[in-house]
Scaffold this motif. Structure first.
Motif, PDB file in Angstrom:
ATOM      1  N   ASN A  37       0.872  -1.165   0.000  1.00 21.46           N
ATOM      2  CA  ASN A  37       0.000   0.000   0.000  1.00 21.46           C
ATOM      3  C   ASN A  37       0.915   1.222   0.000  1.00 21.46           C
ATOM      4  O   ASN A  37       1.510   1.565   1.024  1.00 21.46           O
ATOM      5  N   HIS A  40       0.349   4.218   2.576  1.00 24.29           N
ATOM      6  CA  HIS A  40       0.708   3.841   3.953  1.00 24.29           C
ATOM      7  C   HIS A  40       2.225   3.730   4.093  1.00 24.29           C
ATOM      8  O   HIS A  40       2.809   4.202   5.076  1.00 24.29           O
ATOM      9  N   GLN A  43       3.996   7.074   4.069  1.00 23.77           N
ATOM     10  CA  GLN A  43       3.846   7.710   5.377  1.00 23.77           C
ATOM     11  C   GLN A  43       4.922   7.199   6.331  1.00 23.77           C
ATOM     12  O   GLN A  43       5.547   7.980   7.061  1.00 23.77           O
ATOM     13  N   GLN A  72       0.392   7.969  14.024  1.00 21.29           N
ATOM     14  CA  GLN A  72      -0.785   7.900  13.161  1.00 21.29           C
ATOM     15  C   GLN A  72      -2.073   8.110  13.946  1.00 21.29           C
ATOM     16  O   GLN A  72      -2.985   8.815  13.495  1.00 21.29           O
ATOM     17  N   GLY A 341      -5.097   3.606  -1.369  1.00 21.50           N
ATOM     18  CA  GLY A 341      -3.692   3.730  -0.965  1.00 21.50           C
ATOM     19  C   GLY A 341      -2.710   3.487  -2.085  1.00 21.50           C
ATOM     20  O   GLY A 341      -1.524   3.731  -1.931  1.00 21.50           O
TER      21      GLY A 341
END
Length: 368
Positions: A37, A40, A43, A72, A341
């Motif tokens: 993903n 994700h 991040q 998060q 994502g």
């Protein structure tokens, strides 16, 4: 202080550390037998960059992953309604912030005690030294607040732009190949490998097509929609009087969509910023992915450097393909990102641009 943190000299010292974090991350993505993903994972990547590079914390990967999960939770609830009820998002956000600050305090204390082996001054070092220069030793609470602010600034928007970059390279293979051609012609990419010592800040800043690609990603997929300003002096706009003291919002996204200088605004076309067209050069405020005026984003040069380093590594050392039948739709809240994502399968490459299988014990966790 922030002018020092994001100065040319500071960026030059951050660059090798940024490269290492990106290399380790792409190696991990390539070693995963399943698709990832992207949103994700980017991040995680930008959080790790902030922790290891900007703040210089030497946190083991396991602890880093735990801090990321807590962070998060904090970000997801930071804009919750301030209802202090037992199971409210507000209460979860407060708890996450407290846990996060405990972890940051531990990392700051270890950093202050262990100054050996540092080969560069990170942003937190500069923050601490600046306080001393002005005769004010920063308290632990001020240091924690400063670190949290730096993480927040480097995290969501850069992850959004990184995801958009990967999606556009997937959608536009000709752009990816043209990027590789520029890297080869400038002696950076040779036989599928990045030439040692070739990625200096001046070299990266001289890559014109790479700059066009990043500019176009930020034009078409600006992470945030706009910003707020307070009116300092009453003025008139299109026949309407805007009084002093009012709050006004400017829209970055609408500006990019309606600016007359951009042709075919919905088309991903990096060449619009090339020397022949230079569509961003007409007028001051047609192109403003980092805002405009005196309050333009202070970290814009770091963000662009990170995106360029990521693009170079993607073009040089990875093969990647979409893992779903079609590209996902894009949502704009809280920042621009694909609704699913973006599912992508990454493959490692050898020096001849051939796919290789990488072991799961890829060389991760290098101290930065």
């Amino acid at each position: 202080v922030f002018s020092k943190i994001f100065s040319h000299e500071a960026l030059e010292s951050y660059l090798p550390k940024i490269q290492l974090v990106i290399k380790d991350t792409l190696r991990a993505w390539s070693s995963n037998p399943e698709s990832i993903n992207v949103y994700h994972e980017t991040q995680k990547l930008t959080f790790r960059m902030a922790i290891r590079v900007l703040l210089g914390f030497r946190i083991p990967d396991e602890e880093l992953n735990r801090l990321f999960e807590v962070y998060q939770q904090f970000v997801e609830n930071v804009f919750s309604l301030p209802l202090d009820l037992p199971f409210s998002g507000y209460r979860r956000g407060i708890r996450a912030r407290e846990t996060l600050q405990k972890g940051l305090e531990k990392a700051i204390q270890e950093k202050l005690q262990n100054t050996q082996g540092k080969d560069y001054a990170d942003a937190l070092d500069i923050l601490i030294e600046s306080g001393k220069e002005h005769g004010k030793e920063l308290t632990m609470q001020e240091l924690k607040d400063g670190t949290l602010e730096l993480i927040f600034a480097a995290y969501a928007t850069t992850a959004s732009a990184s995801t958009s970059l990967i999606m556009q390279l997937l959608k536009n293979p000709r752009v990816l190949e043209k990027l590789r051609e520029e890297l080869r012609s400038r002696g950076i990419l040779h036989n599928g490998c990045i030439c040692e010592g070739s990625l200096r800040l001046d070299n990266i800043n001289s890559l014109h097509y790479l700059d066009c690609v990043i500019k176009e990603v930020l034009r078409l997929f600006t992470p945030i929609s706009g910003g707020y300003r307070t009116v300092l002096q009453t003025f008139e706009l299109d026949g309407f009087q805007i009084p002093k003291g009012w709050s006004v919002m400017y829209s970055i996204r609408d500006t990019h969509d309606t600016a007359p200088v951009f042709k075919d605004v919905d088309v991903f076309d990096p060449d619009r910023f090339g020397q022949g067209r230079s569509e961003d050069k007409d007028g001051r405020f047609h192109y403003l992915p980092f805002g405009g005026g005196v309050r333009t984003c202070l970290g814009k040069h770091l963000a662009k450097l990170f995106l360029k380093a990521l693009a170079i590594e993607l073009a040089s050392t990875s093969r990647f393909e979409l893992a779903t039948r079609t590209f996902p739709k894009i949502t704009l809240v809280p920042v621009v990102h694909p609704v699913d994502g973006l599912k992508v399968k990454f493959f490692g490459l050898d020096s001849n641009q051939n796919e290789i299988l990488t072991g799961t014990d890829a060389m991760l966790g290098a101290t930065v």
